[in-house]
Design a protein around this motif. Structure first.
Motif, PDB file in Angstrom:
ATOM      1  N   LEU A 183     -23.625   2.379  10.635  1.00 24.88           N
ATOM      2  CA  LEU A 183     -22.387   2.562  11.414  1.00 24.88           C
ATOM      3  C   LEU A 183     -21.229   1.110  10.061  1.00 24.88           C
ATOM      4  O   LEU A 183     -20.581   1.392  10.391  1.00 24.88           O
ATOM      5  CB  LEU A 183     -22.359   1.801  12.571  1.00 24.88           C
ATOM      6  CG  LEU A 183     -22.432   2.822  13.127  1.00 24.88           C
ATOM      7  CD1 LEU A 183     -22.452   2.394  15.398  1.00 24.88           C
ATOM      8  CD2 LEU A 183     -21.919   3.927  13.797  1.00 24.88           C
ATOM      9  N   VAL A 184     -21.992   0.472   9.714  1.00 29.18           N
ATOM     10  CA  VAL A 184     -21.370  -0.125   9.144  1.00 29.18           C
ATOM     11  C   VAL A 184     -21.761   0.510   7.400  1.00 29.18           C
ATOM     12  O   VAL A 184     -20.153   0.354   6.984  1.00 29.18           O
ATOM     13  CB  VAL A 184     -22.301  -1.435   8.370  1.00 29.18           C
ATOM     14  CG1 VAL A 184     -22.140  -2.452   7.002  1.00 29.18           C
ATOM     15  CG2 VAL A 184     -22.262  -2.636   9.370  1.00 29.18           C
ATOM     16  N   VAL A 185     -21.646   1.379   7.146  1.00 24.99           N
ATOM     17  CA  VAL A 185     -21.767   2.509   5.731  1.00 24.99           C
ATOM     18  C   VAL A 185     -20.522   2.889   5.819  1.00 24.99           C
ATOM     19  O   VAL A 185     -19.824   3.524   4.844  1.00 24.99           O
ATOM     20  CB  VAL A 185     -23.044   2.527   5.013  1.00 24.99           C
ATOM     21  CG1 VAL A 185     -22.516   3.305   4.136  1.00 24.99           C
ATOM     22  CG2 VAL A 185     -24.164   1.842   5.009  1.00 24.99           C
ATOM     23  N   ILE A 196      -7.352  -1.455   7.882  1.00 25.37           N
ATOM     24  CA  ILE A 196      -8.769  -2.352   7.185  1.00 25.37           C
ATOM     25  C   ILE A 196      -9.196  -3.642   7.814  1.00 25.37           C
ATOM     26  O   ILE A 196     -10.310  -4.267   7.915  1.00 25.37           O
ATOM     27  CB  ILE A 196      -7.960  -2.410   5.735  1.00 25.37           C
ATOM     28  CG1 ILE A 196      -7.897  -1.711   5.381  1.00 25.37           C
ATOM     29  CG2 ILE A 196      -8.916  -3.051   4.600  1.00 25.37           C
ATOM     30  CD1 ILE A 196      -6.910  -1.195   3.705  1.00 25.37           C
ATOM     31  N   GLY A 197      -8.379  -4.475   7.911  1.00 21.28           N
ATOM     32  CA  GLY A 197      -8.224  -5.910   8.435  1.00 21.28           C
ATOM     33  C   GLY A 197      -9.473  -5.795   9.493  1.00 21.28           C
ATOM     34  O   GLY A 197     -10.248  -6.938   9.576  1.00 21.28           O
ATOM     35  N   GLY A 198      -9.273  -5.131  10.447  1.00 19.78           N
ATOM     36  CA  GLY A 198      -9.489  -5.043  12.010  1.00 19.78           C
ATOM     37  C   GLY A 198     -11.099  -4.580  11.727  1.00 19.78           C
ATOM     38  O   GLY A 198     -12.327  -4.871  12.281  1.00 19.78           O
ATOM     39  N   ALA A 199     -11.186  -3.360  10.895  1.00 20.15           N
ATOM     40  CA  ALA A 199     -12.778  -3.381  10.072  1.00 20.15           C
ATOM     41  C   ALA A 199     -13.404  -3.738   9.626  1.00 20.15           C
ATOM     42  O   ALA A 199     -14.319  -4.015  10.900  1.00 20.15           O
ATOM     43  CB  ALA A 199     -12.513  -1.673   9.597  1.00 20.15           C
ATOM     44  N   VAL A 253     -16.753   3.165   3.963  1.00 16.32           N
ATOM     45  CA  VAL A 253     -16.553   4.408   3.147  1.00 16.32           C
ATOM     46  C   VAL A 253     -15.529   4.120   3.565  1.00 16.32           C
ATOM     47  O   VAL A 253     -14.397   4.729   3.218  1.00 16.32           O
ATOM     48  CB  VAL A 253     -17.356   5.570   3.796  1.00 16.32           C
ATOM     49  CG1 VAL A 253     -16.963   6.903   3.767  1.00 16.32           C
ATOM     50  CG2 VAL A 253     -18.767   5.376   2.727  1.00 16.32           C
ATOM     51  N   ILE A 254     -14.824   4.246   5.243  1.00 14.21           N
ATOM     52  CA  ILE A 254     -13.946   4.323   5.865  1.00 14.21           C
ATOM     53  C   ILE A 254     -12.512   3.553   5.130  1.00 14.21           C
ATOM     54  O   ILE A 254     -11.534   3.999   4.642  1.00 14.21           O
ATOM     55  CB  ILE A 254     -13.544   4.539   7.230  1.00 14.21           C
ATOM     56  CG1 ILE A 254     -14.377   5.871   7.943  1.00 14.21           C
ATOM     57  CG2 ILE A 254     -12.268   4.499   7.770  1.00 14.21           C
ATOM     58  CD1 ILE A 254     -14.606   5.458   9.646  1.00 14.21           C
TER      59      ILE A 254
END
Length: 161
Positions: A67-69, A98-101, A73-74
């Motif tokens: 899930l981290v990878v 992006i910040g939330g991710a 990628v996203i």
């Protein structure tokens, strides 16, 4: 536009980290259980090992790192999109996602799961538990939809440049 998106991403990440720090270390939510704030709103400690709303739970280390990878990628795709952003709305919205991710990636790397704590409910019907990072991802996605639906006409932008 890249700079604007980066600023939004950093602000979203910082606000997410501050909120999670406060709920974990200051408010001590893990030891309080469910705390009713309003008749329709609670704060409750949940360790989310899956993706959005706990789907696709990754209970082992392989799933956690997968899930981290996947999220990285996203984020890479989003950064590429950010480079081509046409206006501040689009760049800001991508930055929020992006910040939330990154806020949720941080949790998954440090704790093995994402910290969720906001919960809305109506009588005995409980909505998914979420956090500030999830909120920024949702807001960013909604802004991207609004921008793509009602944003500037690409032909008009060419004329302005």
């Amino acid at each position: 536009m890249m700079k604007h998106g980066a600023i939004f991403a950093v602000i979203a990440f910082i606000l997410d980290r501050i909120s999670k720090w406060w709920f974990l270390d200051i408010f001590d939510l893990p030891n309080k259980g469910v705390v009713e704030i309003l008749p329709i709103f609670n704060v409750v400690m949940v360790w989310n090992r899956g993706v959005s709303f706990g789907m696709f739970s990754a209970s082992d280390e392989v799933g956690r790192w997968a899930l981290v990878v996947l999220t990285l990628v996203i984020v890479g795709v989003l950064v590429h999109w950010l480079r081509a952003a046409q206006n501040i709305w689009q760049s800001g919205a991508i930055g929020l996602v992006i910040g939330g991710a990154f806020g949720n990636i941080y949790d998954r790397v440090k704790f093995g799961a994402v910290i969720d704590y906001f919960q809305f409910h109506w009588n005995d019907w409980y909505f998914a538990v979420f956090n500030v990072a999830d909120s920024f991802i949702f807001i960013g996605a909604v802004l991207l939809i609004i921008n793509s639906t009602f944003g500037d006409d690409p032909e008009e932008q060419k004329d302005q440049n």
